[in-house]
Design a protein around this motif. Structure first.
Motif, PDB file in Angstrom:
ATOM      1  N   THR A  37      -1.746   9.476   9.623  1.00 49.05           N
ATOM      2  CA  THR A  37      -2.613   9.595   8.456  1.00 49.05           C
ATOM      3  C   THR A  37      -2.337   8.411   7.543  1.00 49.05           C
ATOM      4  O   THR A  37      -1.188   8.139   7.209  1.00 49.05           O
ATOM      5  CB  THR A  37      -2.339  10.910   7.699  1.00 49.05           C
ATOM      6  OG1 THR A  37      -2.535  12.004   8.597  1.00 49.05           O
ATOM      7  CG2 THR A  37      -3.262  11.067   6.511  1.00 49.05           C
ATOM      8  N   ILE A  38      -3.401   7.704   7.180  1.00 47.19           N
ATOM      9  CA  ILE A  38      -3.261   6.565   6.271  1.00 47.19           C
ATOM     10  C   ILE A  38      -4.194   6.765   5.088  1.00 47.19           C
ATOM     11  O   ILE A  38      -5.212   7.452   5.193  1.00 47.19           O
ATOM     12  CB  ILE A  38      -3.560   5.219   6.972  1.00 47.19           C
ATOM     13  CG1 ILE A  38      -4.998   5.186   7.504  1.00 47.19           C
ATOM     14  CG2 ILE A  38      -2.564   4.949   8.079  1.00 47.19           C
ATOM     15  CD1 ILE A  38      -5.446   3.820   7.958  1.00 47.19           C
ATOM     16  N   ASP A  39      -3.858   6.180   3.983  1.00 47.05           N
ATOM     17  CA  ASP A  39      -4.693   6.237   2.787  1.00 47.05           C
ATOM     18  C   ASP A  39      -5.543   4.973   2.772  1.00 47.05           C
ATOM     19  O   ASP A  39      -5.012   3.870   2.596  1.00 47.05           O
ATOM     20  CB  ASP A  39      -3.810   6.321   1.552  1.00 47.05           C
ATOM     21  CG  ASP A  39      -4.596   6.583   0.285  1.00 47.05           C
ATOM     22  OD1 ASP A  39      -5.814   6.878   0.379  1.00 47.05           O
ATOM     23  OD2 ASP A  39      -4.002   6.498  -0.795  1.00 47.05           O
ATOM     24  N   LEU A  52      -1.373  -0.068  13.384  1.00 48.24           N
ATOM     25  CA  LEU A  52      -0.791   0.928  12.490  1.00 48.24           C
ATOM     26  C   LEU A  52       0.007   1.969  13.272  1.00 48.24           C
ATOM     27  O   LEU A  52       1.086   2.390  12.844  1.00 48.24           O
ATOM     28  CB  LEU A  52      -1.881   1.607  11.658  1.00 48.24           C
ATOM     29  CG  LEU A  52      -2.520   0.745  10.579  1.00 48.24           C
ATOM     30  CD1 LEU A  52      -3.785   1.404  10.050  1.00 48.24           C
ATOM     31  CD2 LEU A  52      -1.527   0.477   9.460  1.00 48.24           C
TER      32      LEU A  52
END
Length: 61
Positions: A37-39, A52
């Motif tokens: 999960t990335i912002d 990533l």
């Protein structure tokens, strides 16, 4: 790859019937499924997403 407005929407989808059914049958198309999960405001390219995942130490080559 998916993009959600907030964590609540993500969690709601993750516990939905269609998603749970897809996860049950995913072994027919994948030997392993990992998530990160990335912002971010937009989806990264596939190349960026793979990088990533590598950086998060969740995928190995």
């Amino acid at each position: 790859m998916t993009l959600w407005n907030n964590e609540e929407e993500l969690k709601s989808f993750a516990s939905s019937g269609p998603h749970l059914q897809a996860m049950k049958t995913s072994s027919r198309i994948a030997k392993e499924i990992r998530t990160i999960t990335i912002d971010a405001e937009t989806l990264p390219s596939w190349a960026e997403a793979m990088e990533l995942l590598k950086q998060a130490n969740t995928i190995h080559y």
